[in-house]
Design a protein around this motif. Structure first.
Motif, PDB file in Angstrom:
ATOM      1  N   VAL A 110      -1.843  -9.019  24.512  1.00 23.22           N
ATOM      2  CA  VAL A 110      -2.364  -8.110  23.476  1.00 23.22           C
ATOM      3  C   VAL A 110      -1.344  -7.020  23.165  1.00 23.22           C
ATOM      4  O   VAL A 110      -1.117  -6.654  21.997  1.00 23.22           O
ATOM      5  N   ALA A 111      -0.688  -6.485  24.206  1.00 27.87           N
ATOM      6  CA  ALA A 111       0.328  -5.458  23.996  1.00 27.87           C
ATOM      7  C   ALA A 111       1.492  -6.018  23.188  1.00 27.87           C
ATOM      8  O   ALA A 111       2.023  -5.362  22.276  1.00 27.87           O
ATOM      9  N   GLY A 112       1.903  -7.247  23.509  1.00 23.75           N
ATOM     10  CA  GLY A 112       2.997  -7.854  22.751  1.00 23.75           C
ATOM     11  C   GLY A 112       2.636  -8.076  21.304  1.00 23.75           C
ATOM     12  O   GLY A 112       3.437  -7.790  20.392  1.00 23.75           O
ATOM     13  N   LEU A 113       1.425  -8.566  21.043  1.00 26.75           N
ATOM     14  CA  LEU A 113       0.996  -8.773  19.664  1.00 26.75           C
ATOM     15  C   LEU A 113       0.894  -7.440  18.907  1.00 26.75           C
ATOM     16  O   LEU A 113       1.251  -7.347  17.727  1.00 26.75           O
ATOM     17  N   GLY A 114       0.387  -6.404  19.594  1.00 32.36           N
ATOM     18  CA  GLY A 114       0.278  -5.102  18.954  1.00 32.36           C
ATOM     19  C   GLY A 114       1.631  -4.520  18.598  1.00 32.36           C
ATOM     20  O   GLY A 114       1.836  -3.994  17.489  1.00 32.36           O
ATOM     21  N   LEU A 115       2.616  -4.644  19.536  1.00 32.69           N
ATOM     22  CA  LEU A 115       3.953  -4.136  19.255  1.00 32.69           C
ATOM     23  C   LEU A 115       4.611  -4.908  18.108  1.00 32.69           C
ATOM     24  O   LEU A 115       5.282  -4.326  17.245  1.00 32.69           O
ATOM     25  N   ALA A 116       4.418  -6.218  18.095  1.00 27.90           N
ATOM     26  CA  ALA A 116       4.992  -7.021  17.008  1.00 27.90           C
ATOM     27  C   ALA A 116       4.342  -6.668  15.676  1.00 27.90           C
ATOM     28  O   ALA A 116       5.007  -6.610  14.630  1.00 27.90           O
ATOM     29  N   ALA A 117       3.016  -6.404  15.717  1.00 26.36           N
ATOM     30  CA  ALA A 117       2.310  -6.086  14.461  1.00 26.36           C
ATOM     31  C   ALA A 117       2.794  -4.756  13.884  1.00 26.36           C
ATOM     32  O   ALA A 117       3.055  -4.653  12.674  1.00 26.36           O
ATOM     33  N   VAL A 118       2.920  -3.735  14.722  1.00 28.17           N
ATOM     34  CA  VAL A 118       3.347  -2.447  14.181  1.00 28.17           C
ATOM     35  C   VAL A 118       4.813  -2.503  13.747  1.00 28.17           C
ATOM     36  O   VAL A 118       5.223  -1.793  12.819  1.00 28.17           O
ATOM     37  N   THR A 119       5.620  -3.341  14.411  1.00 30.70           N
ATOM     38  CA  THR A 119       7.023  -3.449  14.017  1.00 30.70           C
ATOM     39  C   THR A 119       7.152  -4.078  12.640  1.00 30.70           C
ATOM     40  O   THR A 119       7.957  -3.629  11.799  1.00 30.70           O
ATOM     41  N   LEU A 120       6.365  -5.122  12.379  1.00 27.88           N
ATOM     42  CA  LEU A 120       6.388  -5.751  11.049  1.00 27.88           C
ATOM     43  C   LEU A 120       5.570  -4.961  10.037  1.00 27.88           C
ATOM     44  O   LEU A 120       5.883  -4.938   8.842  1.00 27.88           O
ATOM     45  N   GLY A 121       4.495  -4.325  10.508  1.00 32.95           N
ATOM     46  CA  GLY A 121       3.605  -3.642   9.571  1.00 32.95           C
ATOM     47  C   GLY A 121       4.234  -2.453   8.887  1.00 32.95           C
ATOM     48  O   GLY A 121       3.956  -2.192   7.706  1.00 32.95           O
ATOM     49  N   GLY A 122       5.104  -1.717   9.600  1.00 29.28           N
ATOM     50  CA  GLY A 122       5.712  -0.547   8.986  1.00 29.28           C
ATOM     51  C   GLY A 122       6.484  -0.878   7.719  1.00 29.28           C
ATOM     52  O   GLY A 122       6.185  -0.352   6.626  1.00 29.28           O
ATOM     53  N   PRO A 123       7.504  -1.764   7.790  1.00 32.08           N
ATOM     54  CA  PRO A 123       8.225  -2.140   6.566  1.00 32.08           C
ATOM     55  C   PRO A 123       7.331  -2.792   5.514  1.00 32.08           C
ATOM     56  O   PRO A 123       7.520  -2.593   4.310  1.00 32.08           O
ATOM     57  N   LEU A 124       6.342  -3.598   5.970  1.00 35.13           N
ATOM     58  CA  LEU A 124       5.454  -4.236   4.991  1.00 35.13           C
ATOM     59  C   LEU A 124       4.609  -3.198   4.261  1.00 35.13           C
ATOM     60  O   LEU A 124       4.435  -3.268   3.034  1.00 35.13           O
ATOM     61  N   PHE A 125       4.072  -2.221   4.997  1.00 33.54           N
ATOM     62  CA  PHE A 125       3.294  -1.170   4.346  1.00 33.54           C
ATOM     63  C   PHE A 125       4.159  -0.380   3.361  1.00 33.54           C
ATOM     64  O   PHE A 125       3.716  -0.015   2.271  1.00 33.54           O
ATOM     65  N   PHE A 126       5.404  -0.114   3.767  1.00 35.18           N
ATOM     66  CA  PHE A 126       6.299   0.629   2.883  1.00 35.18           C
ATOM     67  C   PHE A 126       6.614  -0.178   1.617  1.00 35.18           C
ATOM     68  O   PHE A 126       6.688   0.373   0.514  1.00 35.18           O
ATOM     69  N   GLU A 127       6.766  -1.489   1.782  1.00 37.50           N
ATOM     70  CA  GLU A 127       7.040  -2.335   0.616  1.00 37.50           C
ATOM     71  C   GLU A 127       5.844  -2.393  -0.327  1.00 37.50           C
ATOM     72  O   GLU A 127       5.992  -2.321  -1.550  1.00 37.50           O
ATOM     73  N   VAL A 128       4.648  -2.508   0.231  1.00 40.09           N
ATOM     74  CA  VAL A 128       3.440  -2.502  -0.609  1.00 40.09           C
ATOM     75  C   VAL A 128       3.313  -1.167  -1.338  1.00 40.09           C
ATOM     76  O   VAL A 128       2.940  -1.109  -2.517  1.00 40.09           O
ATOM     77  N   ARG A 129       3.622  -0.083  -0.632  1.00 42.77           N
ATOM     78  CA  ARG A 129       3.590   1.235  -1.273  1.00 42.77           C
ATOM     79  C   ARG A 129       4.547   1.284  -2.452  1.00 42.77           C
ATOM     80  O   ARG A 129       4.217   1.812  -3.528  1.00 42.77           O
ATOM     81  N   GLN A 130       5.722   0.717  -2.292  1.00 43.19           N
ATOM     82  CA  GLN A 130       6.696   0.729  -3.373  1.00 43.19           C
ATOM     83  C   GLN A 130       6.224  -0.115  -4.552  1.00 43.19           C
ATOM     84  O   GLN A 130       6.415   0.250  -5.712  1.00 43.19           O
ATOM     85  N   TRP A 131       5.601  -1.241  -4.284  1.00 42.83           N
ATOM     86  CA  TRP A 131       5.054  -2.063  -5.368  1.00 42.83           C
ATOM     87  C   TRP A 131       3.994  -1.289  -6.155  1.00 42.83           C
ATOM     88  O   TRP A 131       3.970  -1.326  -7.383  1.00 42.83           O
ATOM     89  N   VAL A 132       3.111  -0.616  -5.425  1.00 42.31           N
ATOM     90  CA  VAL A 132       2.045   0.129  -6.102  1.00 42.31           C
ATOM     91  C   VAL A 132       2.637   1.243  -6.963  1.00 42.31           C
ATOM     92  O   VAL A 132       2.222   1.455  -8.116  1.00 42.31           O
ATOM     93  N   LEU A 133       3.627   1.969  -6.428  1.00 34.53           N
ATOM     94  CA  LEU A 133       4.242   3.044  -7.197  1.00 34.53           C
ATOM     95  C   LEU A 133       4.961   2.508  -8.427  1.00 34.53           C
ATOM     96  O   LEU A 133       4.918   3.116  -9.507  1.00 34.53           O
ATOM     97  N   THR A 134       5.626   1.363  -8.304  1.00 35.59           N
ATOM     98  CA  THR A 134       6.333   0.777  -9.441  1.00 35.59           C
ATOM     99  C   THR A 134       5.353   0.359 -10.531  1.00 35.59           C
ATOM    100  O   THR A 134       5.565   0.617 -11.724  1.00 35.59           O
TER     101      THR A 134
END
Length: 404
Positions: free
Chosen positions: A171-195
């Motif tokens: 569970v710890a490994g999955l959580g760390l992997a999720a937050v590592t990928l989620g940060g850039p993905l959230f930032f990319e979605v934010r950029q799409w919405v702003l555009t």
């Protein structure tokens, strides 16, 4: 002695009156000062109340502005991204330090690469760079984030060596992997919405720009020679001294030899049309005004009113074959396309006497118009259906009768 005492009493009374006036004046001054001081204090309190109200309104406006959905989304996304970075970075640092202490910079470098490439996507959107640049940066960002997520997942699984159960380590490994990928993905979605938000902020402006680009493309495809000449003019002129529209106007004149929108074919068609109209009008002498006058006269005098001027070319009645007045006998065939009637014969004919029927029709017209001063060659010509010279003679004759 008594006079001295009387004088003394008057002096004392005058001094007492003076002291009384002075005391009254000083008391009035003190009252005025107190009132002025009280007014100043009231004004200061009112000013402080207004300033407090303004500060409250400013704070309320700032809160309202900061709590709009757009601001909450933008700032909330940045907060979430920050938490993701703080959660994923320590695991990477510990993973590489466990291998060797000199590998410490690898973790921040991998994590930073993902964020730098994500920021590059935002910069490319701001500068409106080609789409392939944005997708390349997205690919690099997700590659770095995926590599970091794999490292964090492996680190989470390795926690079993520290007494953590296998389930919790996974569970710890999955959580760390999720937050590592989620940060850039959230930032990319934010950029799409702003555009997308920026593109829909001013739909009228966007529609105008689209229509302008379409018009420019169609104009260049339709008038290729003019477009090439415009390009030559813009390149030949010093930079910024000639606008594209001015260059297009000059290029049109150079290619077509006429004002903007006019070509040789347009001029030829216009001349042909004007010639046709001139020929028809010269033959029939019919205008909307003439038709209106004929209808009026028909109502005034009836279809059989007036008379026949014989050779004078009169036609007071409405012929059965066309509009009132018909074609006068004095008219001849047209000399050619766009030319008026041939007057070489009629102009040399002697003047013919005025017909009594024509004079009668003009007298009725003068009565209908309200006086002979309202007669003109035009309305007489329209009423009788004759040439201008004959109409002038009829008008002058009726005016002369009225004066006599």
């Amino acid at each position: 002695m008594s006079s001295w005492r009387e004088e003394r009493r008057r002096d004392n009374a005058a001094e007492a009156e003076e002291r009384r006036k002075t005391q009254a004046f000083q008391a009035q001054l003190r009252r005025d000062e107190r009132r002025e001081l009280g007014k100043e204090k009231r004004d200061e309190k009112a000013q402080r109340r207004r300033e407090r109200a303004q500060r409250r309104q400013a704070r309320a406006a700032r809160r309202e502005k900061n709590l709009t959905p757009g601001n909450v989304y933008r700032k909330g996304t940045l907060g979430l991204v920050t938490l993701s970075a703080l959660a994923s970075l320590p695991a990477q640092v510990l993973h590489f330090v466990a291998i060797h202490w000199m590998l410490f910079p690898i973790g921040p470098a991998v994590e930073g690469a993902a964020w730098v490439m994500a920021a590059g996507v935002a910069y490319a959107d701001e500068r409106k760079l080609p789409a392939w640049v944005r997708w390349l940066l997205r690919g690099l960002s997700l590659s770095a984030a995926g590599f970091a997520a794999n490292i964090n997942y492996q680190y989470g699984l390795s926690l079993t060596d520290h007494g953590v159960s296998a389930g919790n380590a996974q569970v710890a490994g999955l959580g760390l992997a999720a937050v590592t990928l989620g940060g850039p993905l959230f930032f990319e979605v934010r950029q799409w919405v702003l555009t997308l938000t920026a593109s829909t902020t001013d739909p009228k402006k966007r529609a105008e720009e689209k229509a302008r680009a379409k018009h420019e493309k169609q104009r260049r495809n339709t008038f290729k020679a003019v477009a090439d000449r415009q390009k030559q003019l813009l390149l030949a002129a010093p930079f910024g001294t000639l606008t594209p529209e001015d260059a297009w106007t000059r290029a049109w004149w150079d290619i077509e030899g006429a004002p903007l929108g006019v070509t040789a074919d347009v001029i030829a068609d216009r001349l042909d049309a004007e010639s046709d109209v001139s020929a028809v009008l010269a033959h029939a002498e019919q205008t909307p005004e003439r038709i209106a006058v004929e209808l009026l006269l028909a109502d005034l005098f009836g279809p059989n009113g007036g008379g026949d001027g014989g050779g004078s070319g009169t036609a007071a009645g409405k012929p059965s074959g066309g509009p009132r007045g018909g074609t006068p006998k004095s008219r001849t065939a047209l000399g050619g396309k766009g030319k008026g009637p041939d007057r070489s014969t009629t102009d040399t004919e002697p003047q013919k006497p005025l017909a009594e029927a024509d004079l009668k029709a003009v007298r009725k017209l003068a009565e209908a118009l309200g006086g002979t001063d309202r007669l003109s060659a035009r309305n007489v010509r329209e009423a009788v259906g004759c040439r201008n010279e004959y109409a002038l003679r009829l008008r002058d004759a009726v005016r002369t009768e009225k004066k006599d």
